[in-house]
Every structure is written in C-alpha cells, then in structure tokens.
Design a protein around this motif. Sequence first.
Motif, PDB file in Angstrom:
ATOM      1  N   UNK A   1     -28.297  27.437  32.731  1.00 10.57           N
ATOM      2  CA  UNK A   1     -26.998  26.802  33.020  1.00 10.57           C
ATOM      3  C   UNK A   1     -27.228  25.410  33.594  1.00 10.57           C
ATOM      4  N   UNK A   2     -26.473  24.454  33.138  1.00 18.09           N
ATOM      5  CA  UNK A   2     -26.645  23.083  33.601  1.00 18.09           C
ATOM      6  C   UNK A   2     -25.723  22.787  34.766  1.00 18.09           C
ATOM      7  N   UNK A   3     -26.154  21.890  35.611  1.00 14.98           N
ATOM      8  CA  UNK A   3     -25.371  21.526  36.789  1.00 14.98           C
ATOM      9  C   UNK A   3     -24.874  20.101  36.661  1.00 14.98           C
ATOM     10  N   UNK A   4     -23.539  19.876  36.652  1.00 20.01           N
ATOM     11  CA  UNK A   4     -23.019  18.528  36.540  1.00 20.01           C
ATOM     12  C   UNK A   4     -23.397  17.692  37.755  1.00 20.01           C
ATOM     13  N   UNK A   5     -23.829  16.505  37.521  1.00 18.63           N
ATOM     14  CA  UNK A   5     -24.157  15.580  38.590  1.00 18.63           C
ATOM     15  C   UNK A   5     -23.350  14.304  38.402  1.00 18.63           C
ATOM     16  N   UNK A   6     -23.559  13.371  39.295  1.00 21.00           N
ATOM     17  CA  UNK A   6     -22.833  12.109  39.201  1.00 21.00           C
ATOM     18  C   UNK A   6     -23.290  11.336  37.969  1.00 21.00           C
ATOM     19  N   UNK A   7     -22.415  10.500  37.393  1.00 23.31           N
ATOM     20  CA  UNK A   7     -22.823   9.670  36.263  1.00 23.31           C
ATOM     21  C   UNK A   7     -23.987   8.768  36.658  1.00 23.31           C
ATOM     22  N   UNK A   8     -24.816   8.439  35.697  1.00 19.40           N
ATOM     23  CA  UNK A   8     -25.932   7.549  35.981  1.00 19.40           C
ATOM     24  C   UNK A   8     -25.407   6.167  36.353  1.00 19.40           C
ATOM     25  N   UNK A   9     -26.261   5.396  37.007  1.00 21.83           N
ATOM     26  CA  UNK A   9     -25.879   4.045  37.403  1.00 21.83           C
ATOM     27  C   UNK A   9     -25.568   3.196  36.175  1.00 21.83           C
ATOM     28  N   UNK A  10     -26.324   3.417  35.102  1.00 23.49           N
ATOM     29  CA  UNK A  10     -26.085   2.658  33.873  1.00 23.49           C
ATOM     30  C   UNK A  10     -24.705   2.961  33.297  1.00 23.49           C
ATOM     31  N   UNK A  11     -24.329   4.246  33.301  1.00 28.21           N
ATOM     32  CA  UNK A  11     -23.007   4.628  32.808  1.00 28.21           C
ATOM     33  C   UNK A  11     -21.921   4.006  33.673  1.00 28.21           C
ATOM     34  N   UNK A  12     -22.105   4.056  34.986  1.00 30.01           N
ATOM     35  CA  UNK A  12     -21.107   3.486  35.885  1.00 30.01           C
ATOM     36  C   UNK A  12     -20.941   1.988  35.655  1.00 30.01           C
ATOM     37  N   UNK A  13     -22.041   1.298  35.477  1.00 28.55           N
ATOM     38  CA  UNK A  13     -21.959  -0.144  35.233  1.00 28.55           C
ATOM     39  C   UNK A  13     -21.233  -0.433  33.928  1.00 28.55           C
ATOM     40  N   UNK A  14     -21.553   0.339  32.894  1.00 29.61           N
ATOM     41  CA  UNK A  14     -20.906   0.134  31.598  1.00 29.61           C
ATOM     42  C   UNK A  14     -19.419   0.446  31.674  1.00 29.61           C
ATOM     43  N   UNK A  15     -19.079   1.501  32.410  1.00 27.74           N
ATOM     44  CA  UNK A  15     -17.672   1.840  32.608  1.00 27.74           C
ATOM     45  C   UNK A  15     -16.915   0.682  33.247  1.00 27.74           C
ATOM     46  N   UNK A  16     -17.501   0.089  34.260  1.00 22.90           N
ATOM     47  CA  UNK A  16     -16.826  -1.004  34.952  1.00 22.90           C
ATOM     48  C   UNK A  16     -16.714  -2.238  34.073  1.00 22.90           C
ATOM     49  N   UNK A  17     -17.690  -2.456  33.203  1.00 21.02           N
ATOM     50  CA  UNK A  17     -17.593  -3.580  32.261  1.00 21.02           C
ATOM     51  C   UNK A  17     -16.423  -3.359  31.307  1.00 21.02           C
ATOM     52  N   UNK A  18     -16.369  -2.166  30.688  1.00 27.33           N
ATOM     53  CA  UNK A  18     -15.269  -1.862  29.769  1.00 27.33           C
ATOM     54  C   UNK A  18     -13.928  -1.908  30.485  1.00 27.33           C
ATOM     55  N   UNK A  19     -13.892  -1.380  31.703  1.00 28.62           N
ATOM     56  CA  UNK A  19     -12.656  -1.392  32.480  1.00 28.62           C
ATOM     57  C   UNK A  19     -12.217  -2.825  32.763  1.00 28.62           C
ATOM     58  N   UNK A  20     -13.158  -3.669  33.148  1.00 30.18           N
ATOM     59  CA  UNK A  20     -12.834  -5.065  33.427  1.00 30.18           C
ATOM     60  C   UNK A  20     -12.318  -5.793  32.203  1.00 30.18           C
ATOM     61  N   UNK A  21     -12.948  -5.537  31.057  1.00 30.26           N
ATOM     62  CA  UNK A  21     -12.503  -6.169  29.812  1.00 30.26           C
ATOM     63  C   UNK A  21     -11.102  -5.683  29.446  1.00 30.26           C
ATOM     64  N   UNK A  22     -10.870  -4.375  29.591  1.00 22.10           N
ATOM     65  CA  UNK A  22      -9.571  -3.796  29.237  1.00 22.10           C
ATOM     66  C   UNK A  22      -8.447  -4.391  30.082  1.00 22.10           C
ATOM     67  N   UNK A  23      -8.624  -4.377  31.381  1.00 26.28           N
ATOM     68  CA  UNK A  23      -7.584  -4.896  32.276  1.00 26.28           C
ATOM     69  C   UNK A  23      -7.399  -6.399  32.070  1.00 26.28           C
ATOM     70  N   UNK A  24      -8.498  -7.130  31.945  1.00 23.42           N
ATOM     71  CA  UNK A  24      -8.415  -8.584  31.762  1.00 23.42           C
ATOM     72  C   UNK A  24      -7.720  -8.952  30.457  1.00 23.42           C
ATOM     73  N   UNK A  25      -8.017  -8.200  29.399  1.00 22.14           N
ATOM     74  CA  UNK A  25      -7.394  -8.481  28.104  1.00 22.14           C
ATOM     75  C   UNK A  25      -5.888  -8.277  28.175  1.00 22.14           C
ATOM     76  N   UNK A  26      -5.467  -7.207  28.830  1.00 20.13           N
ATOM     77  CA  UNK A  26      -4.032  -6.945  28.946  1.00 20.13           C
ATOM     78  C   UNK A  26      -3.338  -7.991  29.814  1.00 20.13           C
ATOM     79  N   UNK A  27      -3.931  -8.315  30.942  1.00 21.05           N
ATOM     80  CA  UNK A  27      -3.322  -9.312  31.827  1.00 21.05           C
ATOM     81  C   UNK A  27      -3.242 -10.663  31.123  1.00 21.05           C
ATOM     82  N   UNK A  28      -4.308 -11.033  30.421  1.00 20.20           N
ATOM     83  CA  UNK A  28      -4.310 -12.301  29.687  1.00 20.20           C
ATOM     84  C   UNK A  28      -3.254 -12.296  28.590  1.00 20.20           C
ATOM     85  N   UNK A  29      -3.133 -11.168  27.899  1.00 20.50           N
ATOM     86  CA  UNK A  29      -2.128 -11.060  26.846  1.00 20.50           C
ATOM     87  C   UNK A  29      -0.720 -11.204  27.383  1.00 20.50           C
TER      88      UNK A  29
END
Length: 221
Positions: A1-29
């Motif tokens: 059985x696998x145990x869920x752990x926190x997302x990796x630092x790389x995943x978190x960084x990528x998430x924040x990049x995509x999130x920043x692009x998403x919010x910025x694109x909408x606000x700019x639009x």
Amino acid sequence: MTTPLAPTLEIQRTLWVWCGVYVSAWVSGLLVGAPDVAPSDSSATIASAYATSPSVLVNAALVHGLAAVALYGLSTLLGSERMRKATRGAGLATLVLSLVQLSGEALLTFGLASDGAAGVIGLDSGQIWAAIQVVDGVKMLALAALVLFVLFGQARRVLWATLVSGATVLALLVSAAGHLTLIAPLMTAAYVALPLLLIWAVVAALRFGTPITAPEITQAS
C-alpha cells in the motif's frame, strides 16, 4: 500500500508557474477589455462592436488561449492518483472549448461572418456570438467538474479550501445555465464565478498538488 506524501518541490514550483500564468492572463485580458454585447443585441450591433474593438482578439488570445493552456497545465498536476485521468480530462476539455471560442472571436474580429466586411461563411455575427456563449456554458460545466474532481480526490479536506471549491462550483453552474440559455441575468453570474475561479486556482496550487507516493520516493532514491 502506498502512502500519500506532499507534492515534490518541483511539482509545487510548476504549479505556481502555471497558476501565475493563468491569473496573469485573465487579469491582463480583463484590462484589455472586450466588446460590451448582450443577447438582445442585433447581429449588426454585434458586428459593429467587434469591428470597432480590434483589441478584442488580444483579449481572446489571453483568456481563451494563454489562460486555457495554463489551466490545462495546472490540471495535469492537480488531484489524487485515482482522480488523475478525470482531472486531466476536464482540463483538456476546457482547453479544447476555449480554442473553439478563440476561433469564434477571430471570425467576428476579422469580419468573416455573413454580415461582416469580408463575410465568407453562412452564419451572421449574432449566430456566431451566441454559439460562443453556448460553448462558454459547456466550458463552465467542465470547469465545475475540474474543481469537483480535484476536491473529491483529497483524502483530507481543509474546510476553507472546501468552501472556496463549493462556492466556485455553484457560481460556475449558475453562469453556465445563463450562457447555455442566453438568459442575461444568469449570465452575470460570471462576474462572481471568474474571481472565485482565480482564487480557486491559487488555492489549488497551495493545497491540491498531486501527491507523490512512498514507492516513488524509494525508486527516486
């Protein structure tokens, strides 16, 4: 059985990049702006509104293009393992529907409708605009599904994140009903749904990153 752990630092960084692009694109639009068109407007009025608003294509490229790509990027990194396919499927659906909207906006902007300056297709501006709104309604249903898939995939749900997700889904469903039926009062729910969706994106990047599992860590080490 696998145990869920926190997302990796790389995943978190990528998430924040995509999130920043998403919010910025909408606000700019939103800052660029779009034609003020209502379901009751005639085809001629709609055609004129787009003809005199050349910046509308920039708006469409930001909110239906860049933001949609960023949201799909987010969806590939959100949710649990068991909900991953559903989450990515909902994200892909929103991307495809957004690109359809972008194509419709381009037709109106370049006057390619039958009542436009360079009309080459058999649909008038009113019909194309209405179709864009209906597609938007379907996309809102896909967005609501995405939010729910991410939420349901969580083993432990934080109250405030659950409340944000629930409010976002509710606003999206009301707005979707308005766009699918072209009922103007219901369509205004988008003014509530969009800010909530942007807030949800930040919450998702903060709380809902795809967890890695113990075996994956063992293999990596």
